[in-house]
Design an enzyme around this catalytic site. Structure first.
Site, PDB file in Angstrom:
ATOM      1  N   LYS A   1      54.647  98.028  42.974  1.00  0.00           N
ATOM      2  CA  LYS A   1      53.601  97.022  42.998  1.00  0.00           C
ATOM      3  C   LYS A   1      54.225  95.645  42.858  1.00  0.00           C
ATOM      4  O   LYS A   1      55.350  95.570  42.385  1.00  0.00           O
ATOM      5  CB  LYS A   1      52.593  97.272  41.877  1.00  0.00           C
TER       6      LYS A   1
ATOM      7  N   LYS B   1      51.825 107.862  32.926  1.00  0.00           N
ATOM      8  CA  LYS B   1      51.702 107.955  31.466  1.00  0.00           C
ATOM      9  C   LYS B   1      50.991 109.257  31.098  1.00  0.00           C
ATOM     10  O   LYS B   1      49.962 109.600  31.698  1.00  0.00           O
ATOM     11  CB  LYS B   1      50.899 106.754  30.929  1.00  0.00           C
TER      12      LYS B   1
ATOM     13  N   ARG C   1      71.690  91.982  46.874  1.00  0.00           N
ATOM     14  CA  ARG C   1      72.374  90.842  47.487  1.00  0.00           C
ATOM     15  C   ARG C   1      73.585  90.404  46.677  1.00  0.00           C
ATOM     16  O   ARG C   1      74.524  89.864  47.205  1.00  0.00           O
ATOM     17  CB  ARG C   1      71.395  89.678  47.636  1.00  0.00           C
TER      18      ARG C   1
ATOM     19  N   LYS D   1      46.801  88.712  28.490  1.00  0.00           N
ATOM     20  CA  LYS D   1      48.115  88.494  27.883  1.00  0.00           C
ATOM     21  C   LYS D   1      47.895  87.702  26.605  1.00  0.00           C
ATOM     22  O   LYS D   1      46.923  86.939  26.498  1.00  0.00           O
ATOM     23  CB  LYS D   1      48.996  87.656  28.817  1.00  0.00           C
TER      24      LYS D   1
ATOM     25  N   HIS E   1      46.464  99.009  37.858  1.00  0.00           N
ATOM     26  CA  HIS E   1      46.338  99.846  36.661  1.00  0.00           C
ATOM     27  C   HIS E   1      44.882 100.072  36.219  1.00  0.00           C
ATOM     28  O   HIS E   1      44.466 101.188  35.944  1.00  0.00           O
ATOM     29  CB  HIS E   1      47.113  99.227  35.498  1.00  0.00           C
TER      30      HIS E   1
ATOM     31  N   GLU F   1      47.393  93.047  25.866  1.00  0.00           N
ATOM     32  CA  GLU F   1      48.818  92.895  25.587  1.00  0.00           C
ATOM     33  C   GLU F   1      49.019  91.697  24.671  1.00  0.00           C
ATOM     34  O   GLU F   1      48.302  90.703  24.793  1.00  0.00           O
ATOM     35  CB  GLU F   1      49.585  92.652  26.887  1.00  0.00           C
TER      36      GLU F   1
ATOM     37  N   HIS G   1      52.705 102.739  37.726  1.00  0.00           N
ATOM     38  CA  HIS G   1      53.326 103.482  36.622  1.00  0.00           C
ATOM     39  C   HIS G   1      52.310 103.963  35.586  1.00  0.00           C
ATOM     40  O   HIS G   1      52.597 104.874  34.822  1.00  0.00           O
ATOM     41  CB  HIS G   1      54.474 102.702  35.980  1.00  0.00           C
TER      42      HIS G   1
HETATM   43  C1  BG6 Z   1      53.113  95.728  34.773  1.00  0.00           C
HETATM   44  C2  BG6 Z   1      52.682  94.285  34.782  1.00  0.00           C
HETATM   45  O1  BG6 Z   1      52.704  96.370  35.941  1.00  0.00           O
HETATM   46  O2  BG6 Z   1      52.531  96.370  33.660  1.00  0.00           O
HETATM   47  C3  BG6 Z   1      53.053  93.599  33.482  1.00  0.00           C
HETATM   48  O3  BG6 Z   1      53.310  93.608  35.866  1.00  0.00           O
HETATM   49  C4  BG6 Z   1      52.510  94.371  32.305  1.00  0.00           C
HETATM   50  O4  BG6 Z   1      52.565  92.260  33.455  1.00  0.00           O
HETATM   51  C5  BG6 Z   1      52.905  95.837  32.403  1.00  0.00           C
HETATM   52  O5  BG6 Z   1      53.031  93.803  31.122  1.00  0.00           O
HETATM   53  C6  BG6 Z   1      52.224  96.654  31.332  1.00  0.00           C
HETATM   54  O6  BG6 Z   1      52.754  97.954  31.359  1.00  0.00           O
HETATM   55  P1  BG6 Z   1      52.795  98.840  30.048  1.00  0.00           P
HETATM   56  O7  BG6 Z   1      53.350 100.142  30.499  1.00  0.00           O
HETATM   57  O8  BG6 Z   1      53.640  98.114  29.048  1.00  0.00           O
HETATM   58  O9  BG6 Z   1      51.378  98.927  29.575  1.00  0.00           O
END
Ligand code: BG6
Length: 504
Positions: free
Chosen positions: A167, A201, A59, A359, A259, A235, A197
């Site tokens: 996602k 990996k 946009r 988190k 995930h 994380e 994603h």
């Molecule tokens: C994302 C989430 O899909 O994956 C994030 O939205 C998260 O909140 C991230 O931090 C973690 O991905 P990775 O590859 O850093 O483990």
């Protein structure tokens, strides 16, 4: 030159087809941090087809020149191959174009079609189109609809059109079903690539190789020998400027539905009859189908949710969740969850799977740990020391590797026992950095290989399970939301689910 086994494996049979990639949401973070840097690394590794172009669609009123500039900055900041070699960038940048428009405006799609025609002609991309939805999900339905109306949805044949959907895929079972239905009105399932994603990996893909290319693990991989499984995705980061999105999602939608359920599937699935998209996904969906639902009163018994308060990470003071930018006053969103679940099938009857994610935990660590049952009879009694169970730990990130904990005799005249660890590390064994998840997944899509993407039924089955927890949490009498201090391992209450969480 040092041999790079990751690249060898890729280059042996994998040739991407010429195409133009259209990125919706091209001015956003994902494009600058992940997508274009991944494309440049693929180009550097000579795996990108010579006929290749990118059309950014967004946009914001950027020119093509501004788009190129911003992407170059992104590549130099985030790409595995940074800083980019000028000759490589110049060639890549020649294939970059930009279309400004509203996602629901038919006129913008006419401009897109014209840009595609130009790029196709200039770059020799054979009319193959890869659409990437990197916008906030609220725009997915209109983009899909307009692509259809503009006659851009094409087919799975030749030339092909494919669409990658980021996602979160829906926010519950109903909205995921609805999005699937809308996507399938315009594209066929074969054309749809739902991205997660984690599946890109290296270490996640290695779960299957480790299980099915080694003779010694599979015979033990069942309820006869496995005591329990722990899957941790920890994380240390907080909101990173994504407070508003996160507050409407929470960790169950952000990490577990996608995930973690994927990690669960790869750990628990039966051997597929072949390593292809249909067979692998058939087996994964069976796992999801067999996960025992957790609903109603069961939710408080089998899960614990939490939310971080202010604390310290690596010596730095960090704010609590409710003080993060974008978080609504009175928010009830969780940033931590621990779940005990069961898979009701022959292989896993009675084996608890413990999942936890949070988190602002003490550190970043993703791991799958298979804890085996104790030996049936303790031969070395007295003061020989405790025998700890064998644990096979698949370290997904960081410090990627696999370790096996065993019991050994401590050197000396007495029989004294001690746990020891056999350790495999990617870094030392391969001496090379593996490709980023997005590199692998973009290439796969360009090659028409959807093995590492999720199928319609998988996404819906994962929502079915997660939906049971969400319903209870969003009910009028939800289970407690426990506080935990940032920089710790989550709320104390999570220890009620399990004998002992692993210390990572
Ligand atoms: C994302 C989430 O899909 O994956 C994030 O939205 C998260 O909140 C991230 O931090 C973690 O991905 P990775 O590859 O850093 O483990």
């Amino acid at each position: 030159m040092q041999k790079n086994p990751f690249r060898d494996a890729l280059s042996k049979e994998r040739v991407a087809e010429p195409c133009t990639m259209v990125i919706f949401g091209a001015t956003g973070d994902l494009t600058r941090r992940k997508l274009v840097p991944a494309l440049c690394s693929i180009a550097r590794d000579r795996l990108l087809p010579t006929g290749f172009g990118v059309v950014g669609f967004a946009r914001r009123n950027w020119s093509a020149a501004r788009f190129r500039e911003e992407m170059l900055a992104g590549v130099n900041e985030f790409s595995r191959s940074r800083p980019v070699v000028p000759a490589l960038w110049d060639d890549f940048a020649r294939g970059l174009d930009f279309v400004q428009g509203e996602f629901g405006d038919p006129a913008a799609y006419k401009r897109l079609a014209a840009s595609l025609e130009r790029v196709d002609a200039e770059r020799g991309t054979h009319g193959n189109h890869l659409f990437y939805l990197a916008t906030p999900p609220v725009h997915y339905p209109e983009i899909i609809r307009e692509l259809g109306r503009a006659g851009l949805a094409g087919s799975a044949g030749s030339p092909w059109s494919r669409i990658i959907i980021e996602k979160p895929f829906g926010r519950d079972l109903d909205s995921a079903r609805d999005l699937n239905a809308r996507a399938l009105e315009v594209f066929t399932e074969e054309q749809i690539y739902r991205i997660d994603h984690y599946l890109g990996k290296e270490t996640v893909q290695n779960i299957l190789v480790m299980r099915f290319a080694n003779g010694i693990f599979e015979p033990l991989w069942n309820q006869k020998y496995v005591d329990h499984v722990q899957i941790t995705v920890a994380e240390d980061i907080g909101m990173e400027g994504r407070g508003a999105y996160y507050d409407s999602a929470g960790i169950l939608r952000d990490m577990v539905q996608n995930h973690m359920m994927q990690l669960l599937c790869l750990t628990a699935m039966e051997p597929p009859v072949a390593f292809n998209a249909a067979e692998v996904r058939n087996e994964k969906v069976k796992v999801l189908h067999a996960v025992r639902p957790i609903e109603g009163d069961e939710v408080a018994r089998h899960s614990v949710r939490g939310r971080y308060t202010a604390g310290f990470i690596g010596g730095q003071e960090v704010p609590g969740y409710t003080d993060e930018k974008g978080v609504a006053p009175g928010s009830r969103t969780e940033t931590y969850v621990a779940i005990r679940l069961f898979i009701d099938n022959w292989r896993w009857e009675g084996v608890p799977f413990y999942l936890r994610s949070g988190k602002r935990l003490s550190k970043r660590a993703t791991e799958i740990a298979i804890q085996f049952k104790q030996v049936p009879h303790l031969l070395f009694g007295g003061d020989s020391g405790a025998i700890e169970p064998n644990v096979l730990a698949l370290r997904i990130q960081p410090d990627e590797g696999i370790s096996l904990k065993m019991t050994s005799k401590t050197p000396g005249t007495a029989v004294s026992l001690q746990p020891v660890v056999m350790d495999f590390r990617y870094g030392t064994s391969f001496g090379a950095e593996p490709p980023e998840a997005y590199e692998r997944l973009l290439l796969d899509c360009m090659m028409g290989d959807s093995t590492l993407f999720t199928r319609r039924d998988e996404v819906e089955e994962a929502w079915r399970f997660v939906g049971g927890l969400l319903d209870a949490w969003e009910s009028t009498a939800p289970p407690p939301l426990y506080p935990y201090e940032a920089g710790t391992w989550g709320p104390m209450e999570a220890s009620s689910l399990i004998h002992r969480w692993r210390r990572l």
